[in-house]
Design an enzyme around this catalytic site. Sequence first.
Site, PDB file in Angstrom:
ATOM      1  N   LYS A 167       0.855  -1.188   0.000  1.00 32.70           N
ATOM      2  CA  LYS A 167       0.000   0.000   0.000  1.00 32.70           C
ATOM      3  C   LYS A 167       0.888   1.234   0.000  1.00 32.70           C
ATOM      4  O   LYS A 167       1.826   1.324   0.785  1.00 32.70           O
ATOM      5  CB  LYS A 167      -0.864   0.004   1.273  1.00 32.70           C
ATOM      6  CG  LYS A 167      -2.006   0.995   1.246  1.00 32.70           C
ATOM      7  CD  LYS A 167      -3.115   0.537   0.310  1.00 32.70           C
ATOM      8  CE  LYS A 167      -4.501   0.717   0.865  1.00 32.70           C
ATOM      9  NZ  LYS A 167      -5.492  -0.078   0.134  1.00 32.70           N
ATOM     10  N   THR A 181      -3.982  -5.095   1.288  1.00 30.02           N
ATOM     11  CA  THR A 181      -3.312  -3.796   1.446  1.00 30.02           C
ATOM     12  C   THR A 181      -4.155  -2.884   2.331  1.00 30.02           C
ATOM     13  O   THR A 181      -3.622  -1.986   2.979  1.00 30.02           O
ATOM     14  CB  THR A 181      -3.023  -3.135   0.084  1.00 30.02           C
ATOM     15  OG1 THR A 181      -4.255  -2.777  -0.549  1.00 30.02           O
ATOM     16  CG2 THR A 181      -2.213  -4.060  -0.814  1.00 30.02           C
ATOM     17  N   ASP A 182      -5.441  -3.144   2.406  1.00 32.24           N
ATOM     18  CA  ASP A 182      -6.285  -2.391   3.329  1.00 32.24           C
ATOM     19  C   ASP A 182      -5.900  -2.689   4.779  1.00 32.24           C
ATOM     20  O   ASP A 182      -5.918  -1.798   5.638  1.00 32.24           O
ATOM     21  CB  ASP A 182      -7.757  -2.747   3.088  1.00 32.24           C
ATOM     22  CG  ASP A 182      -8.699  -1.818   3.810  1.00 32.24           C
ATOM     23  OD1 ASP A 182      -8.870  -0.682   3.344  1.00 32.24           O
ATOM     24  OD2 ASP A 182      -9.239  -2.226   4.861  1.00 32.24           O
ATOM     25  N   PHE A 202      32.123  24.857 -15.166  1.00 31.37           N
ATOM     26  CA  PHE A 202      32.022  23.650 -15.997  1.00 31.37           C
ATOM     27  C   PHE A 202      32.824  23.893 -17.262  1.00 31.37           C
ATOM     28  O   PHE A 202      32.396  24.637 -18.152  1.00 31.37           O
ATOM     29  CB  PHE A 202      30.573  23.301 -16.316  1.00 31.37           C
ATOM     30  CG  PHE A 202      30.430  21.976 -17.019  1.00 31.37           C
ATOM     31  CD1 PHE A 202      30.963  20.819 -16.451  1.00 31.37           C
ATOM     32  CD2 PHE A 202      29.793  21.864 -18.252  1.00 31.37           C
ATOM     33  CE1 PHE A 202      30.855  19.589 -17.095  1.00 31.37           C
ATOM     34  CE2 PHE A 202      29.675  20.644 -18.894  1.00 31.37           C
ATOM     35  CZ  PHE A 202      30.202  19.502 -18.314  1.00 31.37           C
ATOM     36  N   ARG A 225      29.289  29.701 -13.176  1.00 35.40           N
ATOM     37  CA  ARG A 225      27.891  29.531 -13.569  1.00 35.40           C
ATOM     38  C   ARG A 225      27.028  29.444 -12.326  1.00 35.40           C
ATOM     39  O   ARG A 225      27.516  29.320 -11.203  1.00 35.40           O
ATOM     40  CB  ARG A 225      27.727  28.257 -14.405  1.00 35.40           C
ATOM     41  CG  ARG A 225      27.997  26.973 -13.639  1.00 35.40           C
ATOM     42  CD  ARG A 225      27.619  25.743 -14.475  1.00 35.40           C
ATOM     43  NE  ARG A 225      27.904  24.515 -13.737  1.00 35.40           N
ATOM     44  CZ  ARG A 225      27.624  23.303 -14.187  1.00 35.40           C
ATOM     45  NH1 ARG A 225      27.066  23.142 -15.373  1.00 35.40           N
ATOM     46  NH2 ARG A 225      27.891  22.243 -13.458  1.00 35.40           N
ATOM     47  N   GLN A 243      28.993  16.425 -10.990  1.00 35.04           N
ATOM     48  CA  GLN A 243      29.618  15.165 -10.571  1.00 35.04           C
ATOM     49  C   GLN A 243      30.588  15.391  -9.406  1.00 35.04           C
ATOM     50  O   GLN A 243      30.548  14.666  -8.405  1.00 35.04           O
ATOM     51  CB  GLN A 243      30.385  14.531 -11.745  1.00 35.04           C
ATOM     52  CG  GLN A 243      29.533  13.816 -12.772  1.00 35.04           C
ATOM     53  CD  GLN A 243      29.009  14.723 -13.882  1.00 35.04           C
ATOM     54  OE1 GLN A 243      28.922  15.938 -13.727  1.00 35.04           O
ATOM     55  NE2 GLN A 243      28.647  14.131 -15.007  1.00 35.04           N
ATOM     56  N   ASN A 254      20.202  18.743 -12.777  1.00 37.04           N
ATOM     57  CA  ASN A 254      20.849  20.037 -12.994  1.00 37.04           C
ATOM     58  C   ASN A 254      19.804  20.968 -13.597  1.00 37.04           C
ATOM     59  O   ASN A 254      19.471  20.864 -14.781  1.00 37.04           O
ATOM     60  CB  ASN A 254      22.054  19.866 -13.935  1.00 37.04           C
ATOM     61  CG  ASN A 254      22.907  21.118 -14.015  1.00 37.04           C
ATOM     62  OD1 ASN A 254      22.516  22.169 -13.529  1.00 37.04           O
ATOM     63  ND2 ASN A 254      24.074  21.001 -14.643  1.00 37.04           N
ATOM     64  N   HIS A 265      18.997  23.919 -15.054  1.00 39.22           N
ATOM     65  CA  HIS A 265      19.785  24.945 -15.721  1.00 39.22           C
ATOM     66  C   HIS A 265      19.173  26.330 -15.554  1.00 39.22           C
ATOM     67  O   HIS A 265      17.969  26.520 -15.669  1.00 39.22           O
ATOM     68  CB  HIS A 265      19.921  24.620 -17.201  1.00 39.22           C
ATOM     69  CG  HIS A 265      20.375  23.220 -17.455  1.00 39.22           C
ATOM     70  ND1 HIS A 265      21.616  22.762 -17.059  1.00 39.22           N
ATOM     71  CD2 HIS A 265      19.766  22.150 -18.021  1.00 39.22           C
ATOM     72  CE1 HIS A 265      21.744  21.479 -17.398  1.00 39.22           C
ATOM     73  NE2 HIS A 265      20.620  21.083 -17.973  1.00 39.22           N
TER      74      HIS A 265
END
Lengths: 281, 281, 281, 281
Positions: free
Chosen positions: A11, A56-57, A156, A173, A216, A242, A244
């Site tokens: 659930k 699942t109840d 970068f 940046r 990274q 990322n 931008h």
Amino acid sequence: MIELVANRYGKAAIRLVRVTRDPGGHHVRDLTVAIALEGDFDAAHTDGDNTNVIATDTMKNTAYVFAKDHLDGPIEAYGRALAEHFLGEPQVDVATINVRAHQWNAIDVAGTPAPDAFVRGGEGTRVATVSASLGGVLVEAGVEDLIVMKTGRSAFSGFPRDRYTTLPETDDRLMATRLTAVWRYGAPDLDFDATFAAVRATLLEVFADHDSASVQESIWIVARALVERHEEISEIRMVLPNLHHWLVDLSPFGLENDREIFTPTTEPHGLIEATVRRGEG
Amino acid sequence: MIELVANRYGKAAIRLVRVTRDPGGHHVRDLTVAIALEGDFDAAHTDGDNTNVIATDTMKNTAYVFAKDHLDGPIEAYGRALAEHFLGEPQVDVATINVRAHQWNAIDVAGTPAPDAFVRGGEGTRVATVSASLGGVLVEAGVEDLIVMKTGRSAFSGFPRDRYTTLPETDDRLMATRLTAVWRYGAPDLDFDATFAAVRATLLEVFADHDSASVQESIWIVARALVERHEEISEIRMVLPNLHHWLVDLSPFGLENDREIFTPTTEPHGLIEATVRRGEG
Amino acid sequence: MIELVANRYGKAAIRLVRVTRDPGGHHVRDLTVAIALEGDFDAAHTDGDNTNVIATDTMKNTAYVFAKDHLDGPIEAYGRALAEHFLGEPQVDVATINVRAHQWNAIDVAGTPAPDAFVRGGEGTRVATVSASLGGVLVEAGVEDLIVMKTGRSAFSGFPRDRYTTLPETDDRLMATRLTAVWRYGAPDLDFDATFAAVRATLLEVFADHDSASVQESIWIVARALVERHEEISEIRMVLPNLHHWLVDLSPFGLENDREIFTPTTEPHGLIEATVRRGEG
Amino acid sequence: MIELVANRYGKAAIRLVRVTRDPGGHHVRDLTVAIALEGDFDAAHTDGDNTNVIATDTMKNTAYVFAKDHLDGPIEAYGRALAEHFLGEPQVDVATINVRAHQWNAIDVAGTPAPDAFVRGGEGTRVATVSASLGGVLVEAGVEDLIVMKTGRSAFSGFPRDRYTTLPETDDRLMATRLTAVWRYGAPDLDFDATFAAVRATLLEVFADHDSASVQESIWIVARALVERHEEISEIRMVLPNLHHWLVDLSPFGLENDREIFTPTTEPHGLIEATVRRGEG
């Protein structure tokens, strides 16, 4: 021959709020819980035999009942109680509980926190995943949707250029992301709340205070610092879109735009993920 | 010692539309593309050395350029062309391309399809994932967000009852789901469009025309039929949220409600997943 | 002095599904309903006096009960029944019911529609708003989220150029929108289903088959045609976001892009709205 | 005869970030801007004549250029500069600028705010709408998506009971909402930032510190207090969805649930709105 090779069910999106009414003021816990089981459920698939299928109840009901008795402490303890409960059923091999905690802060009334009124807030969502199996209990904690931005110390450059490359190199940046970090604890018993707070603080601090050559490298620097400084962590996985922010070209209007006016975007976005681990050596 | 144990990066949510202007009418392809690479990228993380890092902006450019030359056929072919292009870079071990195709239908004008006007429609989204590595090319296809409902022939009973169980047994419930099915093709070259259409038709047909003892059994029945009837498929994974429709209690108003008026819900929902494979036997 | 100058309240997002089990097959109605009341509710605000406040929970119950008896015909009739019911309460001056209808199509099984299995589909959502007051009953109908695109016969030129203008003129652009159109009927009794189908068909047909000098002109041409051809309509309001599709610049890659490869975007978007009415003249 | 009776157009969802690089640290402004114009635009509709149609792309450019020169102060001043700029075009009768401000907080690094790293946060979104016409400049400010909850001092009783009423009366319920409040300033020149902060503080304080007989009464109490305590405000409109939190029935499990465990829901929800004004008297 056709085989059932894997299955899992449960659930998801169980929403629950618990209000504790202490004399000094109320406390609110607001959770979204997901429960998933693996085990001896093949007959439900191949024979329509539900003998082993915990509804699942029923899982949802259990989440509510356990909120009464097992939610005085950290969400990891609540998740563990649920996981061990379901593992107690003979047909269950693995029970996995995921808990997301939504933050409510007492409203400030003339300098004093209101005893019974709250505003939803927070920077990112605290999450925990507890998984119980015969092999033991595994506890992961983390943050989701923590939106952060570096307006400096982010570059970068030095990437390869081929016929499809148009991106200019930059040594300054804007880097923005909606960060997910999930770390694994080496032991199932910890002061989870204090550890979470400390890890989260380190994460933000290192994110803010490092020079980034790429998303990274940022992941590595942050993840390594978390593992180094927090011995409770054995492994961490980070996922950073990322998001931008493109510098707007104001030259048609006779204006310079020296890293000042940006268009934030979400489509497309970079998507960078890595896992870092404490080794044996 | 702290180790980087896994990493992967790329560009997600690349949106592109291609219009082909044939004399008989225009054709529209509307895709969302995601590209992910694995390989020799450790130095980018641990040394901030981007020598090997194909910029995700370059990936985006490549997706647009390849849309000109490689999108006359099925999305699987487009994905494969992109995957093999990136695998051609020496630092790349695995290139994975995910393509989602959004459907546009020519608008009907007095019984004739308009040559240059379209309406977005469709039941579910067609998806393809192509992954290329030294081991070869793996092609998966599927549907996402295919919302389907059975108003008959769906039961759920015989499940265990413990102190947390309140759900009544039923031999006639409404079952609704937002279905995801992803199947793996045994070979990388097929008539992908025709195969997709045939598999999708089988999927819907079997979903409609079976007796369900549970979502688990429905997954098995549908998945097994797909593998049995479509020899191109070697494996299939299905994920079915159970979007509960609760019978409204009209007894306070002196009315019977014999499986007629329901409240559809999304929170919480069951979540059932399984993988079925063609075995060797 | 501080005054309460306007107020309105109700229940929104009431979700309901009705299944009718005819011998020839089931029928599914799937609605989202909103109810809003205006009237003598000042005391609830200024005195905390709820004597006149029909609970929104009661509204929800009423929507379910009325679905049993008043939903055999069009959604406009269901909305009217609810509106007139609430107007029957003495404190209510205006009752407004908004109904959105989600489309389910019978699944095709070997050329025959399944009697009890459905797939959600549709192009846009049918809506109706019925408002009842002492002045009478007003019925509006329409479509929302109808996503359409013209790949030809769409221009945008001749607009003024100032120092902030960089957009080039074009005599052949791609125009896409997520269209909302809501029309008012001149009378509260009509064959609502047939009229809706006819109006919707005209809308799509005229959208497809006209030359557009701008989104503004397209709205006028479509809206005028709807009022001209469908005498049931007294007024129509259209809202069209302009979902820009930008031509990708492929020149850095030595490629021409003659209106072939586009980037669809949603942020920012134009937003154009107009109301057109049948005049007295 | 068919008439164009109203029209309005503009650019929505313009996203912009401005970074100011002061010696003591960077400052980030993150806005979503919408621009809408009304005026002499009939010919664009009825004749396809774009002579008067300021391109929405030009509006977007203008928003970026004005961010350089007019965004050192409050968002209301930025909105006003844009509104008055567009009103300066002869064909424009009304120019309306809506600005939503997304909050970024400097990340804390060992007790000191980082100079160039930020985390997105905030409780609700600050908004401003400035509308300029020959009649003058009208400034509205407000908050959206401010999610608040009262766990005490909230009742709902004394409402009428008919055959559709099942809701029990309560003198202690949980009340939660995602509040929108928009207030009109009596003058177009104010210390907008300080006034906003003060009004927002009052709003939260009064929400926390009052006894509620209904959402309606809460709106009145809060809105009246805002107008009473802040003479800059001439009128305020509030929209409060009632995000019901239902007490979970734990009696099947032999447990009492004395206002402790709730299920938060979003569908359906109450929706209560009112406008309160400073009168002449």
